[in-house]
Design an enzyme around this catalytic site. Sequence first.
Site, mmCIF file in Angstrom:
data_model
loop_
_atom_site.group_PDB
_atom_site.id
_atom_site.type_symbol
_atom_site.label_atom_id
_atom_site.label_comp_id
_atom_site.label_asym_id
_atom_site.label_seq_id
_atom_site.Cartn_x
_atom_site.Cartn_y
_atom_site.Cartn_z
ATOM 1 N N ARG A 68 3.475 6.989 -1.891
ATOM 2 C CA ARG A 68 2.305 7.667 -2.453
ATOM 3 C C ARG A 68 1.423 8.173 -1.321
ATOM 4 O O ARG A 68 1.583 7.802 -0.152
ATOM 5 C CB ARG A 68 1.504 6.693 -3.331
ATOM 6 C CG ARG A 68 0.946 5.525 -2.555
ATOM 7 C CD ARG A 68 -0.126 4.750 -3.300
ATOM 8 N NE ARG A 68 -0.488 3.544 -2.569
ATOM 9 C CZ ARG A 68 -1.284 3.499 -1.507
ATOM 10 N NH1 ARG A 68 -1.801 4.616 -1.030
ATOM 11 N NH2 ARG A 68 -1.554 2.359 -0.905
ATOM 12 N N GLN A 71 -3.963 5.564 2.141
ATOM 13 C CA GLN A 71 -3.831 4.455 3.077
ATOM 14 C C GLN A 71 -3.545 3.154 2.317
ATOM 15 O O GLN A 71 -3.033 3.187 1.204
ATOM 16 C CB GLN A 71 -5.116 4.343 3.909
ATOM 17 C CG GLN A 71 -5.411 5.561 4.758
ATOM 18 C CD GLN A 71 -4.632 5.574 6.069
ATOM 19 O OE1 GLN A 71 -4.151 4.542 6.540
ATOM 20 N NE2 GLN A 71 -4.502 6.755 6.675
ATOM 21 N N THR A 73 -4.001 -0.307 0.178
ATOM 22 C CA THR A 73 -4.826 -0.858 -0.883
ATOM 23 C C THR A 73 -4.173 -2.146 -1.380
ATOM 24 O O THR A 73 -3.092 -2.529 -0.922
ATOM 25 C CB THR A 73 -5.042 0.137 -2.036
ATOM 26 O OG1 THR A 73 -6.097 -0.350 -2.885
ATOM 27 C CG2 THR A 73 -3.784 0.324 -2.869
ATOM 28 N N GLY A 142 -3.721 7.443 -5.805
ATOM 29 C CA GLY A 142 -2.710 7.996 -4.917
ATOM 30 C C GLY A 142 -1.587 8.610 -5.729
ATOM 31 O O GLY A 142 -1.192 8.056 -6.756
ATOM 32 N N GLY A 153 -0.439 7.068 -9.406
ATOM 33 C CA GLY A 153 -1.598 7.324 -10.259
ATOM 34 C C GLY A 153 -2.836 6.600 -9.780
ATOM 35 O O GLY A 153 -3.187 6.668 -8.607
ATOM 36 N N CYS A 171 -8.278 1.664 1.591
ATOM 37 C CA CYS A 171 -8.047 3.105 1.652
ATOM 38 C C CYS A 171 -8.373 3.684 3.035
ATOM 39 O O CYS A 171 -8.634 4.882 3.176
ATOM 40 C CB CYS A 171 -8.821 3.840 0.559
ATOM 41 S SG CYS A 171 -8.480 3.206 -1.101
#
Length: 217
Positions: A68, A71, A73, A142, A153, A171
Amino acid sequence: MKLIIRQLGIQPYEEIWHKMQAFTDKRDEHTDDEIWLVQHSPVFTQGSAGKPEHLLNPTNIPVVQSDRGGQITYHGEGQQIMYVLLDIKRLKAEGKEISVRELVTALEQSVVKTLAEYGIEGYPKADAPGVYVEGKKICSLGLRIRKGCSFHGLALNINMDLTPFKYINPCGYAGLEMCQVSELIHRKDLSCDEISPKLVTHFTSILGYNSEQIINK
């Protein structure tokens, strides 16, 4: 075309991710669009542009390199994830004028409208996709586009343990604080099952689906 809504419960991230890839690779012009509603077992995911230095404190929580955008998460139980597997090319042909940027906006606005039902004022940021409340992030976002179709999503924090977010720069933003719906409205009983139908209703309304097109499975 129909829009299929699937409630998948709590699932491992990698399993669902690879199923999204397979679904996208196999689909054709006759494949119905789908929305997958899911929670994940604890996992950190790195986006395609992810930098390893944003993992500040390695733990026993697995780290998965994803395809995706964005960054690093964190996903865990009590976070509502809505994956959108849409044929963007076909939506355009059907008169639903939607670009990737407009899909991002639709996802963000579905969260903003859902939060508003609880008296929470959420807002997006032009330079940092997602939804924020009073400077704290409540929803990460993302996407991946392949063959003109989307997958991945949004992830909306509902009622979860936020501690693992302290082990990363969420992120990619150092010092970014996270928040969640249950704490903002002081409801310890709040569930993803309560929130998810509202998310779907707002998202499908923004994209112009009618109720006859939406099938829950």
